[in-house]
Design a protein around this motif. Structure first.
Motif, mmCIF file in Angstrom:
data_model
loop_
_atom_site.group_PDB
_atom_site.id
_atom_site.type_symbol
_atom_site.label_atom_id
_atom_site.label_comp_id
_atom_site.label_asym_id
_atom_site.label_seq_id
_atom_site.Cartn_x
_atom_site.Cartn_y
_atom_site.Cartn_z
ATOM 1 N N HIS A 14 16.642 7.321 0.417
ATOM 2 C CA HIS A 14 15.844 6.352 -0.335
ATOM 3 C C HIS A 14 15.156 5.428 0.662
ATOM 4 N N HIS A 15 13.873 5.236 0.466
ATOM 5 C CA HIS A 15 13.124 4.290 1.285
ATOM 6 C C HIS A 15 12.375 3.362 0.350
ATOM 7 N N GLU A 16 12.503 2.099 0.612
ATOM 8 C CA GLU A 16 11.967 1.055 -0.263
ATOM 9 C C GLU A 16 10.487 1.232 -0.586
ATOM 10 N N TYR A 17 9.678 1.627 0.395
ATOM 11 C CA TYR A 17 8.242 1.684 0.138
ATOM 12 C C TYR A 17 7.551 2.892 0.760
ATOM 13 N N MET A 18 8.286 3.910 1.138
ATOM 14 C CA MET A 18 7.676 5.113 1.720
ATOM 15 C C MET A 18 7.954 6.293 0.800
ATOM 16 N N PRO A 19 7.086 6.504 -0.186
ATOM 17 C CA PRO A 19 7.321 7.619 -1.108
ATOM 18 C C PRO A 19 7.096 8.969 -0.420
ATOM 19 N N ASN A 20 7.749 9.982 -0.944
ATOM 20 C CA ASN A 20 7.604 11.337 -0.397
ATOM 21 C C ASN A 20 6.151 11.802 -0.384
ATOM 22 N N SER A 21 5.342 11.269 -1.287
ATOM 23 C CA SER A 21 3.942 11.683 -1.390
ATOM 24 C C SER A 21 3.130 11.343 -0.142
ATOM 25 N N LYS A 32 0.837 -1.207 0.000
ATOM 26 C CA LYS A 32 0.000 0.000 0.000
ATOM 27 C C LYS A 32 0.869 1.253 0.000
ATOM 28 N N MET A 33 1.851 1.283 0.896
ATOM 29 C CA MET A 33 2.705 2.471 0.970
ATOM 30 C C MET A 33 3.481 2.674 -0.319
ATOM 31 N N HIS A 34 3.995 1.594 -0.874
ATOM 32 C CA HIS A 34 4.741 1.682 -2.137
ATOM 33 C C HIS A 34 3.861 2.282 -3.235
ATOM 34 N N ALA A 35 2.572 1.984 -3.174
ATOM 35 C CA ALA A 35 1.621 2.512 -4.168
ATOM 36 C C ALA A 35 1.161 3.931 -3.820
ATOM 37 N N GLY A 36 1.666 4.479 -2.711
ATOM 38 C CA GLY A 36 1.298 5.832 -2.317
ATOM 39 C C GLY A 36 -0.022 5.925 -1.578
#
Length: 153
Positions: free
Chosen positions: A107-114, A32-36
């Motif tokens: 860089h974070h594997e699945y925590m986008p800046n958004s 979910k986090m990777h998908a924003g």
């Protein structure tokens, strides 16, 4: 930050284990986090339980646990204390702008800046009645670690 604090405590002769709570997220949360997509309280529940259990395991082994964990809401912090009632939390206190700048440079594997805005929307600053110390993070890591060491019980 957590790793630097852990090393400082080890240098002081303490038995310490660092745990990155992100590693304890279930795969569905990471996806979910990777998908924003921001996590809900229901998404966070099993993760918080895993974090609480891990803290208790580390402490039961005779080590002190340093865990990097967002624990954005009072209810989350209370849930972490279910298995670790003596848990002391350090709230790394920084402006949205400062944290956004730092996040852009890592860089974070699945925590986008958004997701940063949703994190700040969820954040409940710790209350005076919580076992929490707020430590400003505007300086360099060594200064922040020194400030944390000064407030740890």
């Amino acid at each position: 930050m957590g790793e630097a604090l852990t090393q400082a405590l080890v240098d002081r002769g303490q038995a310490v284990e660092f745990v990155d709570a992100d590693a304890l997220h279930p795969a569905a949360n990471k996806e979910k986090m990777h998908a924003g997509i921001p996590l809900t309280d229901d998404d966070r529940g099993p993760w918080l339980d895993a974090c609480s259990s891990r803290i208790a395991e580390v402490e039961a082994s005779g080590s002190r646990c340093v865990m990097a964990n967002s624990a954005l809401k009072r209810a989350y912090r209370d849930r972490l204390r279910e298995d670790a009632p003596d848990l002391f939390i350090v709230f790394l206190d920084g402006s949205r702008e400062l944290i956004a700048d730092r996040q852009r440079h890592r860089h974070h594997e699945y925590m986008p800046n958004s997701l940063l805005d949703s994190q700040f929307a969820t954040l409940e600053r710790p209350g005076a009645d919580e076992a929490v110390a707020a430590v400003p993070i505007h300086g360099v890591v060594d200064d922040t670690v020194a400030a944390i060491l000064a407030v740890l019980p």
